[in-house]
Structures are given as C-alpha cells and as structure tokens.
Design an enzyme around this catalytic site. Structure first.
Site, PDB file in Angstrom:
ATOM      1  N   GLY A  47       0.814  -1.211   0.000  1.00  0.00           N
ATOM      2  CA  GLY A  47       0.000   0.000   0.000  1.00  0.00           C
ATOM      3  C   GLY A  47       0.846   1.259   0.000  1.00  0.00           C
ATOM      4  CB  VAL A  48       1.628   3.886  -2.164  1.00  0.00           C
ATOM      5  CG1 VAL A  48       2.653   2.861  -2.625  1.00  0.00           C
ATOM      6  CG2 VAL A  48       0.490   3.984  -3.154  1.00  0.00           C
ATOM      7  CD  GLU A 170      -5.678   7.371  -1.524  1.00  0.00           C
ATOM      8  OE1 GLU A 170      -6.657   7.284  -0.760  1.00  0.00           O
ATOM      9  OE2 GLU A 170      -5.013   6.382  -1.880  1.00  0.00           O
TER      10      GLU A 170
END
Length: 199
Positions: A47-48, A170
C-alpha cells in the site's frame, strides 16, 4: 492492532465523505483517526496511501506513505513540486526498509484538486479495498492539490507521476468512487509486482 481495511461492498466506501471542520483538525478525534490510518497503511506492504473511509471514517482525509519517496519509487516516475527531498543514501548501514520508515507520511485533510493536466495516460492501479483486483486507469500525468496538514496549515502541492496518480485515486475515494468503476483490463492477481496499490 491495526484497524481492518474495509472492502468494496461496505456502504461507507460509496458515500461522499464529510469535510473536517478547521477547528477540529488538531482535536484528539482527528489525531486518533490519523494514527489509525497510518497504522492500517503500514500493515500493508504493497500500500502507498489510504483514505479515511477505508477504515470506516466518512471524513475527507487521506494519508500518503513516506516510502514513495524512496529510490525504488522514484524510478517509477514520481516527481513533484514544492516538496522536500528524501535524505536516503544508496549506500548505508541501514536497511532500505528502516530508511523508508524514517520518511514521514503525508497528511491531506479536506483535499481539493485544483488542476489536472490535459495530458493523460493509462496506468496500472489497484486498491487496498478491492483485493486482489488490478487494472488500467486513465489518469492525468500531473495534478495540483490544495489541503490542510495535520497541524491545520493550508498548503498547495503539485505532483507528477505516481504522486499525481495517488492524488486522483484518493480523491475518488472521498467521493465514493473506486478505481474499478472506470478501469479497464481488470484482473485478479495475487502476485502484484507492477501495480500501484492505493489506498
């Protein structure tokens, strides 16, 4: 123990998240949410970034892992304006993982994308809330975002490459959109080495 990352069928992932009142940014509640987000993100090796709705909070917040500034991520095309540079050294007595842990996560509260480049490309993408599907999404190569940090300070940040992709992914989360809503060539892949896995 890190909070569970919710999967695509959860209702909160399809809601338009609520803005955080400016005077609440430094509150105990928001500090707790940010800590829980960082812990959940760190629990996922691939995950980033992560958005608040992914751990059950319908708030307009996302966190980007500091590890994206490590050399291996820079080689994937990440670059940005108005950002600090990493002090990572190629040769070090410390392990790459330990070095990445020293890089601070980036906090974006009430983020708004103010500019997207007309120049777009298809890029590989995945999501911590859509395990284990991956696909290609059509994203602008550059993006500029306005947000507040964890101290309530407003800032503007420009980005290209991976970070610009993260901004778009996001922000979609905060508007109830998942990458699979607009991706192509969606496939299941348990051995993900080439896909960006968001949030």
């Amino acid at each position: 123990m890190p909070k569970k990352i919710l999967q695509q069928k959860e209702k909160v992932l399809r809601e338009i998240a609520e803005e955080v009142h400016i005077d609440e940014i430094k509150s105990k509640k928001i500090r707790t949410v940010l800590k829980e987000m960082s812990r959940a993100l760190k629990s996922q090796d691939d995950g980033v970034a992560i958005a608040a709705p992914q751990i059950g909070y319908s708030l307009r917040i996302f966190v980007v892992s500091g590890k994206i500034f490590a050399p291996e991520f820079r080689r994937r095309g990440i670059s940005q304006d108005q950002t600090q540079t990493s002090s990572l050294r190629p040769e070090s007595e410390h392990s790459p993982l330990a070095e990445r842990e020293k890089i601070k996560d980036l906090v974006f509260i009430n983020p708004k994308i103010s500019k997207l480049s007309r120049d777009k490309e298809w890029v590989p993408e995945g999501c911590l809330s859509v395990r284990w599907l991956y696909g290609q999404t059509f994203r602008s190569k550059k993006a500029t975002i306005t947000a507040y940090d964890e101290n309530g300070k407003k800032f503007v940040r420009g980005a290209s490459g991976l970070l610009a992709q993260i901004f778009q992914h996001e922000t979609d989360h905060l508007n109830g959109i998942l990458f699979i809503d607009h991706a192509k060539d969606i496939k299941k892949n348990y051995l993900n080495n080439n896909y960006f896995v968001g949030k």
